[in-house]
Design a protein around this motif. Structure first.
Motif, PDB file in Angstrom:
ATOM      1  N   LEU A   7      95.009  57.255  28.643  1.00  0.00           N
ATOM      2  CA  LEU A   7      94.600  58.566  28.127  1.00  0.00           C
ATOM      3  C   LEU A   7      93.159  58.894  28.511  1.00  0.00           C
ATOM      4  CD1 LEU A   7      96.133  58.617  24.553  1.00  0.00           C
ATOM      5  CD2 LEU A   7      96.751  60.075  26.486  1.00  0.00           C
ATOM      6  N   GLU A   8      92.320  57.870  28.553  1.00  0.00           N
ATOM      7  CA  GLU A   8      90.931  58.104  28.960  1.00  0.00           C
ATOM      8  C   GLU A   8      90.862  58.620  30.392  1.00  0.00           C
ATOM      9  OE1 GLU A   8      88.784  54.470  28.070  1.00  0.00           O
ATOM     10  OE2 GLU A   8      89.414  54.686  25.984  1.00  0.00           O
ATOM     11  N   HIS A   9      91.752  58.087  31.223  1.00  0.00           N
ATOM     12  CA  HIS A   9      91.781  58.565  32.606  1.00  0.00           C
ATOM     13  C   HIS A   9      92.342  59.973  32.718  1.00  0.00           C
ATOM     14  CE1 HIS A   9      90.508  54.999  34.702  1.00  0.00           C
ATOM     15  NE2 HIS A   9      91.270  54.275  33.924  1.00  0.00           N
ATOM     16  N   LEU A  10      93.220  60.296  31.800  1.00  0.00           N
ATOM     17  CA  LEU A  10      93.931  61.575  31.883  1.00  0.00           C
ATOM     18  C   LEU A  10      93.133  62.745  31.316  1.00  0.00           C
ATOM     19  CD1 LEU A  10      96.783  62.920  32.418  1.00  0.00           C
ATOM     20  CD2 LEU A  10      97.115  62.657  29.949  1.00  0.00           C
ATOM     21  N   ALA A  11      92.450  62.507  30.186  1.00  0.00           N
ATOM     22  CA  ALA A  11      91.860  63.610  29.415  1.00  0.00           C
ATOM     23  C   ALA A  11      90.758  64.338  30.174  1.00  0.00           C
ATOM     24  CB  ALA A  11      91.300  63.068  28.103  1.00  0.00           C
ATOM     25  N   ASP A  12      90.780  65.661  30.095  1.00  0.00           N
ATOM     26  CA  ASP A  12      89.665  66.468  30.594  1.00  0.00           C
ATOM     27  C   ASP A  12      88.794  66.936  29.437  1.00  0.00           C
ATOM     28  OD1 ASP A  12      90.334  66.673  33.516  1.00  0.00           O
ATOM     29  OD2 ASP A  12      92.193  67.390  32.629  1.00  0.00           O
ATOM     30  N   ALA A  13      89.359  66.930  28.248  1.00  0.00           N
ATOM     31  CA  ALA A  13      88.591  67.224  27.032  1.00  0.00           C
ATOM     32  C   ALA A  13      89.346  66.605  25.860  1.00  0.00           C
ATOM     33  CB  ALA A  13      88.450  68.732  26.828  1.00  0.00           C
ATOM     34  N   VAL A  14      88.581  66.249  24.818  1.00  0.00           N
ATOM     35  CA  VAL A  14      89.199  65.658  23.631  1.00  0.00           C
ATOM     36  C   VAL A  14      88.835  66.498  22.421  1.00  0.00           C
ATOM     37  CG1 VAL A  14      89.270  63.628  22.115  1.00  0.00           C
ATOM     38  CG2 VAL A  14      89.079  63.319  24.588  1.00  0.00           C
ATOM     39  N   LEU A  15      89.837  66.808  21.627  1.00  0.00           N
ATOM     40  CA  LEU A  15      89.580  67.423  20.332  1.00  0.00           C
ATOM     41  C   LEU A  15      89.747  66.331  19.296  1.00  0.00           C
ATOM     42  CD1 LEU A  15      91.591  70.765  20.678  1.00  0.00           C
ATOM     43  CD2 LEU A  15      89.094  70.483  20.668  1.00  0.00           C
ATOM     44  N   PHE A  70      84.779  58.022  25.727  1.00  0.00           N
ATOM     45  CA  PHE A  70      85.020  59.126  26.660  1.00  0.00           C
ATOM     46  C   PHE A  70      83.746  59.566  27.365  1.00  0.00           C
ATOM     47  CE2 PHE A  70      89.023  59.270  24.386  1.00  0.00           C
ATOM     48  CZ  PHE A  70      89.920  59.585  25.397  1.00  0.00           C
ATOM     49  N   ALA A  71      82.599  59.330  26.728  1.00  0.00           N
ATOM     50  CA  ALA A  71      81.326  59.697  27.355  1.00  0.00           C
ATOM     51  C   ALA A  71      81.150  58.948  28.667  1.00  0.00           C
ATOM     52  CB  ALA A  71      80.167  59.403  26.405  1.00  0.00           C
ATOM     53  N   GLU A  72      81.678  57.718  28.732  1.00  0.00           N
ATOM     54  CA  GLU A  72      81.582  56.937  29.966  1.00  0.00           C
ATOM     55  C   GLU A  72      82.243  57.656  31.136  1.00  0.00           C
ATOM     56  OE1 GLU A  72      83.174  52.994  29.319  1.00  0.00           O
ATOM     57  OE2 GLU A  72      81.981  52.793  27.488  1.00  0.00           O
ATOM     58  N   ARG A  73      83.211  58.490  30.843  1.00  0.00           N
ATOM     59  CA  ARG A  73      83.896  59.232  31.903  1.00  0.00           C
ATOM     60  C   ARG A  73      83.474  60.701  31.942  1.00  0.00           C
ATOM     61  NH1 ARG A  73      87.366  56.567  34.050  1.00  0.00           N
ATOM     62  NH2 ARG A  73      87.926  54.586  33.109  1.00  0.00           N
ATOM     63  N   ASP A  74      82.413  61.039  31.211  1.00  0.00           N
ATOM     64  CA  ASP A  74      81.959  62.429  31.154  1.00  0.00           C
ATOM     65  C   ASP A  74      83.013  63.382  30.610  1.00  0.00           C
ATOM     66  OD1 ASP A  74      79.332  62.211  31.957  1.00  0.00           O
ATOM     67  OD2 ASP A  74      79.921  62.075  34.079  1.00  0.00           O
TER      68      ASP A  74
END
Ligand code: GTP
Ligand code: MG
Length: 324
Positions: free
Chosen positions: A232-240, A267-271
């Motif tokens: 999911l970390e690889h997939l997400a473009d934004a997280v709510l 998620f910050a690690e992946r911007d």
């Protein structure tokens, strides 16, 4: 979905049966040396073509999107799978090699000698196929478990909805996607992962509800859940990240905020931007959040969606392959 087109993988006995019975049939139509040559040709091409086909439909795990890699690795052991695929490739080449060797042995020999050679070639081919019997089984099992994975697309923008149980994640996804939802069964969560879609400025967004994956501290997750979370970390473009300040969800706010901080750090690690949303504002707004909404009264819901779309940051004028 890249695993969707994977063909069924034959088992070794099936494959040998098919190859040798077709070979026998092709031999019956001819006589003498010609019959033996035809049998050799038929059996070897059925074997090597089928083995090659087992492998060619698989994506190259060395270059596949990391989302798919992690996802596949959460379900099957990708290293073992790759090993088995290369054994199958090896077998396909061996069979072709044996055919060449016996073709030249049979050339100009008398029918009896040719028949002996042909039998010997068949025995060697059968040995090769039996040697990779376990690999074929492993590839077949992997194919069966990956084929029906829900249709999440790494090249479409994805908004991941996270937060503790009962805070209103599903209510939000249902509200913004209306009837276009799909509850998908993933083998690594007992609840279904919910994937909804909505469209803005001709861009289709995936919105993904993740029960059981991002709703607990990292240390409470098992290995497979960790892998799935990593996908999911690889997939997400934004997280709510949804919190419930009213406490109606059953988790105190400070515990929810701790998880928010941990998720935000990952998620910050992946911007990937993480937006904190306080839901159930009809009951309480007593939380430090970026947005406040209530699914109950519909207050603030569109604003949250707009913020997510902004955070993803796709432009309608740029083709998908060149976004980001
Ligand atoms: N008062 C109020 N209740 C809400 C609101 N949003 C959701 N709820 C209620 O909160 C409960 C949990 O909502 P869900 O959407 O199932 O929560 P969830 O986060 O998907 O929960 P899990 O799937 O268990 O992780 C339901 O009873 C909803 O009706 C809201 O804005 N206000
Ligand atoms: Mg839910």
């Amino acid at each position: 979905m890249i695993f969707e087109s994977l063909p069924t993988t034959p088992r070794s006995e099936e494959l040998l049966d098919k190859a040798f019975s077709r070979a026998a049939r092709s031999g019956r139509a001819k006589s003498g040396l010609e019959a033996q040559e035809s049998m050799l040709q038929t059996a070897s091409s059925i074997l090597s073509d089928n083995l090659e086909n087992v492998v060619t439909e698989w994506p190259d795990f060395g270059t596949v999107d990391p989302f798919y890699y992690e996802l596949a690795d959460a379900i099957v052991d990708v290293d073992e799978l790759r090993q088995s695929l290369s054994e199958v490739t090896w077998a396909s080449r061996q069979i072709a090699e044996i055919r060449r060797e016996y073709q030249s042995k049979m050339r100009k020999s008398d029918p009896d000698t040719a028949r002996k050679h042909r039998k010997q070639a068949f025995a060697r081919m059968a040995d090769i196929v039996e040697e990779i019997a376990d690999d074929l089984l492993r590839v077949g099992e992997a194919r069966d478990s990956l084929k029906n994975l829900p249709d999440i697309r790494p090249n479409e923008p994805a908004i991941v909805v996270a937060g503790y149980p009962n805070v209103g994640k599903s209510s939000f996804v249902n509200r913004v996607t209306r009837a276009s939802n799909e509850i998908a069964r993933y083998p690594f969560t007992t609840k279904g992962v919910q994937i909804g879609h909505f469209e803005r400025d001709r861009i289709r967004y995936q919105i993904i509800d993740t029960p059981g994956l991002l709703d607990r501290p990292e240390e409470d997750r098992n290995d497979i859940e960790k892998q799935a979370a990593s996908a999911l970390e690889h997939l997400a473009d934004a997280v709510l990240f949804v919190v419930d300040a009213s406490g109606a969800c059953g988790y105190p706010l400070d515990v929810q905020m701790e998880l928010r901080d941990a998720v935000a750090a990952r998620f910050a690690e992946r911007d990937v931007p993480v937006i904190t949303v306080c839901n159930k504002s009809d009951r309480s707004t007593d939380a430090e959040a970026d947005y406040y909404m209530s699914i109950e009264t519909d207050e603030g819901v569109e604003e949250v969606l707009d913020a997510a779309v902004d955070a993803v940051g796709w432009s309608p004028d740029i083709p998908p392959s060149r976004q980001e």
